[in-house]
Scaffold this active site. Structure first.
Site, PDB file in Angstrom:
ATOM      1  CG  HIS A  74      56.326 -12.443 -16.321  1.00 19.31           C
ATOM      2  ND1 HIS A  74      56.053 -12.984 -15.073  1.00 19.31           N
ATOM      3  CD2 HIS A  74      55.573 -13.137 -17.194  1.00 19.31           C
ATOM      4  CE1 HIS A  74      55.163 -13.948 -15.199  1.00 19.31           C
ATOM      5  NE2 HIS A  74      54.860 -14.063 -16.468  1.00 19.31           N
ATOM      6  CG  HIS A 124      52.290  -8.998 -19.787  1.00 21.32           C
ATOM      7  ND1 HIS A 124      53.598  -9.389 -19.606  1.00 21.32           N
ATOM      8  CD2 HIS A 124      51.557 -10.135 -19.855  1.00 21.32           C
ATOM      9  CE1 HIS A 124      53.645 -10.715 -19.570  1.00 21.32           C
ATOM     10  NE2 HIS A 124      52.423 -11.188 -19.716  1.00 21.32           N
ATOM     11  CD  GLU A 126      57.947 -10.142 -22.331  1.00 28.60           C
ATOM     12  OE1 GLU A 126      58.580  -9.846 -23.372  1.00 28.60           O
ATOM     13  OE2 GLU A 126      57.188 -11.128 -22.261  1.00 28.60           O
ATOM     14  CB  THR A 164      59.056 -12.688 -25.479  1.00 31.37           C
ATOM     15  OG1 THR A 164      58.437 -12.932 -24.212  1.00 31.37           O
ATOM     16  CG2 THR A 164      60.337 -11.877 -25.289  1.00 31.37           C
ATOM     17  CB  SER A 223      50.616 -12.651 -22.504  1.00 31.06           C
ATOM     18  OG  SER A 223      50.657 -12.086 -23.795  1.00 31.06           O
ATOM     19  CB  SER A 266      52.986 -20.534 -17.954  1.00 33.04           C
ATOM     20  OG  SER A 266      51.803 -19.967 -18.477  1.00 33.04           O
TER      21      SER A 266
END
Length: 306
Positions: A74, A124, A126, A164, A223, A266
């Site tokens: 991330h 989050h 990221e 992303t 996410s 993932s």
């Protein structure tokens, strides 16, 4: 009853690279290998790596000085990188190259003295990493309503980037709101939402048109997996996000003829296989594979791990 498998589904190139970095580091240096944050958001993957000797931590002060640490897919803020260097940690960076691309974009925008609006989910990792690429001059929004309330220093020198793993459709709504409120705002030359996120969402849109139930294999903190469920629900199809086959409730399957199955970026294919076998054991369903984009993308490992 028919099980219909979306394509593409499951691991993306960034996730495969991140997992390989942890595994290769364990092979080369031995346990323990410290990993800042879950290397990818999947319980099965992290439990497997933990059993091999990976130690997951949330902050670097949990890592003994001089140890080896891996940054998750991330990405991390500049402050985290500086802290790792100051503490003499040996760092391997598993940040997805497509996240790194966004970090580079932010750097260029700030060097042009442009403020940056990031579209993403607060909290989050990221988003925290990308927001941490600059000391000030950045704003975070998640919805069009938040855009309406946004106050910036200079509307004439404004840019935007995105997380992303957003829903492509939801991001478009927010981008349109930004462009309407700030007509001079500039975006990246290429869409920040990654190829794997787009491809898996497109595949779910196709899947939802053929099914009366969609099961998304992925962890609740993923996410991109949550977005896949939302895409299916947005197509008026019942959908559930599950970590593993044992979470499936038989009541979900009653009266259903076509059950769609996909997986977040993932989630490993072995979990999809478990779901298929579980449904087949309960119902005797057949399996159909949808045709889809062959991605064929891979990212190289750090030189020290080759």
């Amino acid at each position: 009853m028919e099980i219909i498998l979306a394509n593409p589904r499951g691991f993306c190139a960034g996730v495969e690279r991140a997992i390989a970095i942890v595994e290769r580091a364990l092979e080369k240096f031995g346990a323990p290998i410290y990993v800042r944050h879950e290397v990818v958001h999947n319980k099965f993957v992290c439990d497997d790596l933990r059993a091999k000797g990976a130690v997951f931590v949330e902050e670097l002060d949990e890592v003994p000085a001089g140890s080896t640490v891996i940054f998750s897919a991330h990405g991390v803020s500049k402050a985290v990188r500086e802290d790792a260097e100051a503490r003499g940690l040996k760092v391997f960076d598993a940040t997805c190259p497509l996240v790194t691309k966004v970090h580079v974009e932010v750097g260029k925008m700030r060097n042009q003295t442009r403020e940056v609006v990031m579209i993403g989910h607060k909290g989050h990792p990221e988003v925290e990493g990308t927001m941490g690429q600059s000391q000030g001059g950045m704003y975070l929004v998640e919805t069009a309503d938040e855009v309406a309330q946004l106050q910036v220093s200079d509307p004439l020198h404004l840019s935007f980037v995105t997380q992303t793993t957003l829903s492509v459709d939801d991001a478009t709504v927010v981008i349109d709101a930004l462009k309407q409120r700030f007509p001079e705002i500039q975006g990246p030359k290429k869409d920040d939402i990654c190829y794997a996120t787009q491809n898996r969402q497109d595949a779910v849109k196709e899947l939802a048109g053929k099914c009366d139930l969609v099961l998304v294999v992925g962890s609740p903190n993923s996410s991109n997996s949550r977005r896949l469920k939302e895409v299916a629900v947005g197509r008026n199809v019942m959908a559930f996000l599950i970590d593993d086959a044992e979470e499936i409730e038989e009541s979900w399957l009653r009266g259903k003829q076509h059950i769609g199955v996909t997986a977040g970026a993932s989630a490993p294919e072995t979990l999809v296989e478990r779901v298929v076998m579980h449904i087949q054991a309960l119902t005797g369903a057949s399996v159909t594979h949808l045709k889809g984009i062959e991605e064929g993308i891979s990212f190289p490992l750090p030189k020290d791990l080759n």
